[in-house]
Motif scaffolding. Sequence first.
Motif, PDB file in Angstrom:
ATOM      1  N   VAL A 168       0.853  -1.194   0.000  1.00 35.00           N
ATOM      2  CA  VAL A 168       0.000   0.000   0.000  1.00 35.00           C
ATOM      3  C   VAL A 168       0.884   1.237   0.000  1.00 35.00           C
ATOM      4  O   VAL A 168       1.862   1.318   0.751  1.00 35.00           O
ATOM      5  CB  VAL A 168      -0.928   0.014   1.235  1.00 35.00           C
ATOM      6  CG1 VAL A 168      -1.771   1.270   1.258  1.00 35.00           C
ATOM      7  CG2 VAL A 168      -1.820  -1.220   1.234  1.00 35.00           C
ATOM      8  N   ASP A 169       0.528   2.214  -0.843  1.00 33.52           N
ATOM      9  CA  ASP A 169       1.284   3.470  -0.892  1.00 33.52           C
ATOM     10  C   ASP A 169       0.852   4.364   0.260  1.00 33.52           C
ATOM     11  O   ASP A 169       0.083   5.309   0.082  1.00 33.52           O
ATOM     12  CB  ASP A 169       1.046   4.195  -2.225  1.00 33.52           C
ATOM     13  CG  ASP A 169       1.503   3.363  -3.405  1.00 33.52           C
ATOM     14  OD1 ASP A 169       2.361   2.482  -3.204  1.00 33.52           O
ATOM     15  OD2 ASP A 169       1.010   3.592  -4.513  1.00 33.52           O
ATOM     16  N   SER A 170       1.326   4.047   1.456  1.00 40.00           N
ATOM     17  CA  SER A 170       0.890   4.802   2.639  1.00 40.00           C
ATOM     18  C   SER A 170       2.012   5.652   3.223  1.00 40.00           C
ATOM     19  O   SER A 170       1.948   6.061   4.366  1.00 40.00           O
ATOM     20  CB  SER A 170       0.369   3.830   3.706  1.00 40.00           C
ATOM     21  OG  SER A 170       1.375   2.901   4.065  1.00 40.00           O
ATOM     22  N   GLY A 171       3.045   5.906   2.435  1.00 37.36           N
ATOM     23  CA  GLY A 171       4.182   6.659   2.942  1.00 37.36           C
ATOM     24  C   GLY A 171       3.840   8.065   3.377  1.00 37.36           C
ATOM     25  O   GLY A 171       4.500   8.636   4.244  1.00 37.36           O
ATOM     26  N   THR A 182       3.313  -0.914   5.270  1.00 47.69           N
ATOM     27  CA  THR A 182       3.111  -0.831   3.826  1.00 47.69           C
ATOM     28  C   THR A 182       2.886  -2.189   3.179  1.00 47.69           C
ATOM     29  O   THR A 182       2.630  -2.269   1.986  1.00 47.69           O
ATOM     30  CB  THR A 182       4.328  -0.174   3.136  1.00 47.69           C
ATOM     31  OG1 THR A 182       5.499  -0.940   3.432  1.00 47.69           O
ATOM     32  CG2 THR A 182       4.514   1.254   3.608  1.00 47.69           C
ATOM     33  N   GLU A 183       2.987  -3.255   3.946  1.00 47.33           N
ATOM     34  CA  GLU A 183       2.905  -4.593   3.342  1.00 47.33           C
ATOM     35  C   GLU A 183       1.960  -5.520   4.096  1.00 47.33           C
ATOM     36  O   GLU A 183       1.915  -5.530   5.321  1.00 47.33           O
ATOM     37  CB  GLU A 183       4.293  -5.233   3.290  1.00 47.33           C
ATOM     38  CG  GLU A 183       4.303  -6.592   2.612  1.00 47.33           C
ATOM     39  CD  GLU A 183       5.680  -7.237   2.595  1.00 47.33           C
ATOM     40  OE1 GLU A 183       5.745  -8.477   2.576  1.00 47.33           O
ATOM     41  OE2 GLU A 183       6.690  -6.489   2.611  1.00 47.33           O
ATOM     42  N   ALA A 220      -2.074 -11.452   7.078  1.00 45.14           N
ATOM     43  CA  ALA A 220      -1.237 -10.879   8.132  1.00 45.14           C
ATOM     44  C   ALA A 220      -0.662  -9.559   7.642  1.00 45.14           C
ATOM     45  O   ALA A 220      -0.247  -9.439   6.484  1.00 45.14           O
ATOM     46  CB  ALA A 220      -0.106 -11.827   8.520  1.00 45.14           C
ATOM     47  N   ILE A 221      -0.678  -8.556   8.530  1.00 45.29           N
ATOM     48  CA  ILE A 221      -0.044  -7.280   8.231  1.00 45.29           C
ATOM     49  C   ILE A 221       1.424  -7.404   8.613  1.00 45.29           C
ATOM     50  O   ILE A 221       1.760  -7.626   9.777  1.00 45.29           O
ATOM     51  CB  ILE A 221      -0.720  -6.132   8.998  1.00 45.29           C
ATOM     52  CG1 ILE A 221      -2.168  -5.970   8.523  1.00 45.29           C
ATOM     53  CG2 ILE A 221       0.054  -4.826   8.827  1.00 45.29           C
ATOM     54  CD1 ILE A 221      -2.971  -4.947   9.312  1.00 45.29           C
ATOM     55  N   MET A 238      -2.224   2.265   9.321  1.00 46.25           N
ATOM     56  CA  MET A 238      -2.757   1.024   9.878  1.00 46.25           C
ATOM     57  C   MET A 238      -4.257   0.911   9.617  1.00 46.25           C
ATOM     58  O   MET A 238      -4.772  -0.168   9.332  1.00 46.25           O
ATOM     59  CB  MET A 238      -2.477   0.963  11.378  1.00 46.25           C
ATOM     60  CG  MET A 238      -2.851  -0.364  12.017  1.00 46.25           C
ATOM     61  SD  MET A 238      -2.016  -1.792  11.261  1.00 46.25           S
ATOM     62  CE  MET A 238      -0.330  -1.487  11.828  1.00 46.25           C
ATOM     63  N   SER A 239      -4.956   2.045   9.680  1.00 45.40           N
ATOM     64  CA  SER A 239      -6.390   2.047   9.399  1.00 45.40           C
ATOM     65  C   SER A 239      -6.652   1.622   7.956  1.00 45.40           C
ATOM     66  O   SER A 239      -7.577   0.844   7.687  1.00 45.40           O
ATOM     67  CB  SER A 239      -6.970   3.439   9.662  1.00 45.40           C
ATOM     68  OG  SER A 239      -8.324   3.494   9.283  1.00 45.40           O
ATOM     69  N   GLU A 240      -5.840   2.128   7.017  1.00 44.80           N
ATOM     70  CA  GLU A 240      -5.998   1.754   5.611  1.00 44.80           C
ATOM     71  C   GLU A 240      -5.775   0.250   5.426  1.00 44.80           C
ATOM     72  O   GLU A 240      -6.523  -0.420   4.716  1.00 44.80           O
ATOM     73  CB  GLU A 240      -5.007   2.542   4.739  1.00 44.80           C
ATOM     74  CG  GLU A 240      -5.356   4.002   4.557  1.00 44.80           C
ATOM     75  CD  GLU A 240      -6.574   4.182   3.656  1.00 44.80           C
ATOM     76  OE1 GLU A 240      -6.900   3.266   2.889  1.00 44.80           O
ATOM     77  OE2 GLU A 240      -7.205   5.247   3.726  1.00 44.80           O
ATOM     78  N   LEU A 241      -4.739  -0.276   6.077  1.00 50.65           N
ATOM     79  CA  LEU A 241      -4.448  -1.700   5.956  1.00 50.65           C
ATOM     80  C   LEU A 241      -5.585  -2.543   6.534  1.00 50.65           C
ATOM     81  O   LEU A 241      -5.942  -3.590   5.986  1.00 50.65           O
ATOM     82  CB  LEU A 241      -3.136  -2.029   6.667  1.00 50.65           C
ATOM     83  CG  LEU A 241      -1.858  -1.612   5.933  1.00 50.65           C
ATOM     84  CD1 LEU A 241      -0.640  -1.831   6.821  1.00 50.65           C
ATOM     85  CD2 LEU A 241      -1.687  -2.406   4.635  1.00 50.65           C
ATOM     86  N   GLN A 242      -6.154  -2.081   7.642  1.00 47.14           N
ATOM     87  CA  GLN A 242      -7.245  -2.828   8.264  1.00 47.14           C
ATOM     88  C   GLN A 242      -8.496  -2.805   7.387  1.00 47.14           C
ATOM     89  O   GLN A 242      -9.233  -3.802   7.309  1.00 47.14           O
ATOM     90  CB  GLN A 242      -7.532  -2.269   9.656  1.00 47.14           C
ATOM     91  CG  GLN A 242      -6.441  -2.629  10.665  1.00 47.14           C
ATOM     92  CD  GLN A 242      -6.556  -1.873  11.964  1.00 47.14           C
ATOM     93  OE1 GLN A 242      -7.285  -0.874  12.068  1.00 47.14           O
ATOM     94  NE2 GLN A 242      -5.833  -2.316  12.984  1.00 47.14           N
TER      95      GLN A 242
END
Length: 385
Positions: A171-174, A207-208, A202-203, A182-186
């Motif tokens: 994910v491009d969350s830089g 970013t991965e 699994a997170i 973390m919210s985006e990943l969830q």
Amino acid sequence: MATYHLDARLAQEIVARTMKIIDSNVNVMDARGRIIGSGDRERIGEMHEGALLALSQARIVDIDDAVAKHLHGVRPGINLPMRIDGEIVGVIGLTGEPESLRHYGELVCMTAEMMLEQARLLHMLAQDSRLREELVLNLIRSDTISPALAEWAQRLRIDLNQPRVVAVVEVDSGQLGVDSAMSELQQLQTLLTTPERDNLIAIVSLTEMVVLKPAFNAHGRFDAEDHRKRVALLQSRMKENGHLRMRIALGNFFTGPGSIARSYRTARTTMLVGKQRMPEQRSYFYQDLVLPVLLDSLRGGWQAGELSRPLAKLKAMDNNGLLRRTLIAWFSHNVQPSATAKALYIHRNTLEYRLNRISELTGLNLSNFDDRLLLYVALQLDDEA
């Protein structure tokens, strides 16, 4: 000893909700009789003797004016044990005349127990989710399934014999903070698990994320094209929901011991090679990049240096990259002169001249299969390919 521990945050939430309904002060005590939630904040931390009676006798305890005089720090009221699965986990106390409180005291206690049960279930789900994530992280790092890992999976009702293929998601969350990333990943994790797909997720970092996907289709076969369609659908859903942009790399499918770890390694390398060669794309598949993925482990080794030497000679004398582009086109068209010349919009004689020039600069005979192979592999290892 109670197996579920009532915490202060939930205790105060019970107090707040209850006092919106009834005109009475409410105290919540833990399984030791200590006040951990109260409408009177100054009482938090005190021992409640009425609660101790309710805990020791495992029953509702009424405290009238006469009884209150003999107990330290206790006001008239009613104290009701709160239970989960028949086990007392705390006490809820209502301040006032016991007779007037009893008719709705049990209802208040029931409401509090429902809140406790809900909190416990959420806690168990979160704990189960964390254990599943830890299991996934162990699986992608383990070439063998230890008895302990197998028992772990069995407790979580996960069938380790089910064929799976690994996908790596970046994910491009830089540009986001830790909480937002973390919210985006969830949220992405939710998309990958609903509707139910039996994905194990699994997170790995901010970013991965790694996804262990069921490998077989409804006919019991591994269908790479079906997985491509699923990846495209997920990309589309992410775009519609306005989430951050992401990349997905699907690894190779293996069977036998360590198959998940091997699939993960191919997915991870497919992501690295894909981003390097096709940065404009958002999804990569091992089947499209087999050779460069397999050769990637040579990078940095003496073998890669030897393989790259002829191509380095060519690049040193090919200032505008014309010969290198010609070589790439020649290989792309299966070393067929007519198809290559047509693709480059040049005459076959021009192509032959360029190929002869490449042979001179590299010291390799392009009519020889081994020499061709050396040059082809060198191009696969080339960062500019």
